[in-house]
Design a protein around this motif. Structure first.
Motif, mmCIF file in Angstrom:
data_model
loop_
_atom_site.group_PDB
_atom_site.id
_atom_site.type_symbol
_atom_site.label_atom_id
_atom_site.label_comp_id
_atom_site.label_asym_id
_atom_site.label_seq_id
_atom_site.Cartn_x
_atom_site.Cartn_y
_atom_site.Cartn_z
ATOM 1 N N GLY A 116 0.883 -1.206 0.066
ATOM 2 C CA GLY A 116 -0.009 -0.171 0.213
ATOM 3 C C GLY A 116 0.812 0.873 -0.148
ATOM 4 N N HIS A 117 0.193 2.344 -0.596
ATOM 5 C CA HIS A 117 0.821 3.494 -0.064
ATOM 6 C C HIS A 117 1.295 4.036 1.462
ATOM 7 N N MET A 118 0.532 4.053 2.124
ATOM 8 C CA MET A 118 0.121 4.225 3.559
ATOM 9 C C MET A 118 0.299 3.322 4.208
ATOM 10 N N LEU A 119 1.065 2.840 4.986
ATOM 11 C CA LEU A 119 1.107 1.739 5.776
ATOM 12 C C LEU A 119 0.768 3.438 7.357
ATOM 13 N N TRP A 120 -0.075 2.317 8.420
ATOM 14 C CA TRP A 120 -0.172 2.339 9.513
ATOM 15 C C TRP A 120 -0.565 1.304 10.632
ATOM 16 N N ILE A 121 0.142 1.903 12.268
ATOM 17 C CA ILE A 121 0.469 0.998 12.833
ATOM 18 C C ILE A 121 -0.613 1.126 13.562
ATOM 19 N N GLY A 122 -1.458 -0.174 14.471
ATOM 20 C CA GLY A 122 -2.691 0.188 15.524
ATOM 21 C C GLY A 122 -2.284 0.976 16.649
ATOM 22 N N GLU A 123 -3.302 1.139 17.178
ATOM 23 C CA GLU A 123 -3.217 1.474 18.709
ATOM 24 C C GLU A 123 -2.540 0.161 19.273
ATOM 25 N N ARG A 124 -3.136 -1.659 19.210
ATOM 26 C CA ARG A 124 -2.774 -2.443 20.109
ATOM 27 C C ARG A 124 -1.048 -2.780 19.454
ATOM 28 N N THR A 125 -0.418 -2.097 18.354
ATOM 29 C CA THR A 125 0.536 -2.723 17.976
ATOM 30 C C THR A 125 1.652 -0.958 17.806
ATOM 31 N N ARG A 126 1.479 0.066 18.844
ATOM 32 C CA ARG A 126 2.309 0.501 18.526
ATOM 33 C C ARG A 126 3.518 0.994 19.805
ATOM 34 N N PHE A 135 9.168 -2.374 11.735
ATOM 35 C CA PHE A 135 9.121 -2.724 10.777
ATOM 36 C C PHE A 135 8.605 -1.596 10.061
ATOM 37 N N ALA A 136 7.355 -0.932 10.075
ATOM 38 C CA ALA A 136 7.691 0.650 9.956
ATOM 39 C C ALA A 136 8.446 1.707 9.487
ATOM 40 N N ALA A 137 9.820 0.981 10.717
ATOM 41 C CA ALA A 137 10.989 2.456 10.819
ATOM 42 C C ALA A 137 11.513 2.246 9.449
ATOM 43 N N GLY A 138 11.565 0.804 8.692
ATOM 44 C CA GLY A 138 12.199 0.202 8.253
ATOM 45 C C GLY A 138 12.561 0.695 6.306
ATOM 46 N N VAL A 139 11.251 0.857 6.360
ATOM 47 C CA VAL A 139 10.384 1.073 5.651
ATOM 48 C C VAL A 139 10.250 2.930 5.104
ATOM 49 N N CYS A 140 10.418 3.091 3.105
ATOM 50 C CA CYS A 140 10.367 4.720 3.468
ATOM 51 C C CYS A 140 8.775 5.640 3.694
ATOM 52 N N ASN A 141 7.805 4.511 3.079
ATOM 53 C CA ASN A 141 6.300 4.151 3.322
ATOM 54 C C ASN A 141 6.045 5.915 4.184
ATOM 55 N N PRO A 142 5.000 7.011 3.873
ATOM 56 C CA PRO A 142 3.854 7.309 5.086
ATOM 57 C C PRO A 142 3.994 6.663 6.340
ATOM 58 N N ILE A 143 3.247 7.169 7.283
ATOM 59 C CA ILE A 143 3.526 6.157 8.307
ATOM 60 C C ILE A 143 2.127 6.788 9.441
ATOM 61 N N GLY A 144 1.202 6.130 9.200
ATOM 62 C CA GLY A 144 -0.126 6.462 10.530
ATOM 63 C C GLY A 144 0.569 5.726 11.941
ATOM 64 N N VAL A 145 0.073 6.697 12.448
ATOM 65 C CA VAL A 145 0.117 5.767 13.909
ATOM 66 C C VAL A 145 -1.455 6.117 14.292
ATOM 67 N N LYS A 146 -1.892 5.027 14.474
ATOM 68 C CA LYS A 146 -3.340 5.145 15.792
ATOM 69 C C LYS A 146 -2.538 5.744 17.033
ATOM 70 N N LEU A 147 -3.564 6.459 17.986
ATOM 71 C CA LEU A 147 -3.032 7.399 19.263
ATOM 72 C C LEU A 147 -4.659 7.237 20.388
ATOM 73 N N GLY A 148 -4.939 6.499 20.928
ATOM 74 C CA GLY A 148 -6.795 6.565 21.744
ATOM 75 C C GLY A 148 -6.208 7.029 23.108
ATOM 76 N N PRO A 149 -7.218 7.082 23.528
ATOM 77 C CA PRO A 149 -6.896 8.197 25.165
ATOM 78 C C PRO A 149 -6.243 7.783 26.040
ATOM 79 N N THR A 150 -5.730 6.436 25.968
ATOM 80 C CA THR A 150 -4.836 6.297 26.984
ATOM 81 C C THR A 150 -3.286 5.991 26.640
ATOM 82 N N ALA A 151 -3.098 6.569 25.461
ATOM 83 C CA ALA A 151 -1.323 6.578 25.204
ATOM 84 C C ALA A 151 -1.267 8.209 25.930
ATOM 85 N N ALA A 152 0.008 8.577 25.582
ATOM 86 C CA ALA A 152 0.837 9.550 26.460
ATOM 87 C C ALA A 152 1.815 10.653 25.646
ATOM 88 N N PRO A 153 1.468 11.617 25.523
ATOM 89 C CA PRO A 153 2.272 12.539 24.364
ATOM 90 C C PRO A 153 3.804 12.049 24.628
#
Length: 302
Positions: A116-126, A135-153
């Motif tokens: 896919g052009h853009m790949l993302w990392i889920g709330e459970r896999t970040r 894996f995401a750090a090793g590819v040059c695609n645009p990367i999305g990261v899902k953030l839920g309310p339990t994440a910390a800045p």
């Protein structure tokens, strides 16, 4: 849908589609129990089947090939009929599939995920030390990261440093899924701290996943009003902080499904079962999706 807010903003809208089916599905529980029988959870058609039987729920690696062929056929259809450039995206959940479709540009030495052009990392896999972030750090695609309310800045800043140490514009999209009731309180600290460190990230609102609940009849559903309210809250936070609301991450169907309740042509709790066709998450139908697009257009105009 993209044309409506685009016309309001007088800006082009980039359309990125997660399409053709839910081949990999993250699950909170490894097993499912019905009537005393315990079987592996359904993890998407690329892994096992949805029917509750030992045969269907047994993982089968041949399903990866079936998913690839179905996705390939859909993309060929889009190239023939879409009439414009169309980008694709999905969660990079099944790492054997993603690694098998990774390619290295021998001229530049850069590696890309070609599933896919853009790949993302889920709330459970970040997890910062997890295989999906590696894996995401090793590819040059645009990367999305899902953030839920339990994440910390602080966790988000560490992920950005891991995935985008050079702060490349367009590399990182932060997809917030906070829920309508929490977006106005939880999102501001994220935006403030991330903007100070990595101002080039794109902020996208996922108003679907944080607003899911079970109806009295047992259907997994969402309220249209909650979806819209989270989008409104997303815009309010960014306006207050002087930052840019960059996009929406929605689940929808162009068909007249009855999976989310509400809207101007309302789906009721009692009518959910009429055309509840999703194998995974409830989707907005075509009328609800266009109604949401019009509402977002009004938000951008104001």
């Amino acid at each position: 849908m993209a044309e409506v807010p685009g016309a309001s903003m007088r800006l082009p809208v980039v359309t990125v589609g997660r399409i053709a089916g839910q081949y990999g599905k993250p699950r909170s529980s490894a097993t499912e129990t019905r009537g005393g029988t315990v079987l592996p959870s359904y993890r998407g058609d690329a892994v096992n089947g949805m029917a509750f039987s030992a045969q269907e729920r047994t993982p089968d690696p041949r399903r990866l090939l079936q998913a690839y062929r179905a996705a390939s056929d859909t993309l060929m259809w889009l190239r023939d009929f879409a009439g414009e450039e169309f980008f694709t995206s999905h969660e990079a959940l099944l790492l054997p599939y993603e690694m098998g479709l990774s390619r290295t540009d021998f001229l530049t030495g850069r590696r890309f995920g070609s599933s896919g052009h853009m790949l993302w990392i889920g709330e459970r896999t970040r997890r910062l030390d997890g295989a999906h972030v590696e894996f995401a750090a090793g590819v040059c695609n645009p990367i999305g990261v899902k953030l839920g309310p339990t994440a910390a800045p602080a966790d988000v800043l560490a992920l950005i440093e891991r995935l985008d140490p050079d702060r490349q514009p367009g590399r990182i999209t932060l997809i917030t899924r906070m829920s309508a009731g929490k977006i106005r309180d939880v999102l501001p600290p994220f935006v403030e701290e991330v903007t100070a460190s990595a101002p080039a990230v794109t902020w996208v609102c996922d108003p679907m996943h944080g607003n899911t609940f079970s109806s009295p009849s047992g259907y997994k559903t969402r309220r249209f009003d909650d979806v819209l309210d989270e989008v409104v809250g997303f815009f309010e936070v960014h306006r207050a902080l002087g930052t840019h609301p960059g996009g929406l991450h929605l689940e929808l169907s162009g068909e007249a499904v009855t999976e989310c309740v509400g809207g101007s042509l309302p789906v009721t709790m009692e009518s959910l079962g009429q055309r509840y066709e999703t194998a995974c998450d409830p989707r907005l139908n075509r009328d609800q999706a266009l109604e949401l697009a019009v509402a977002v257009g009004k938000l951008t105009r104001s």
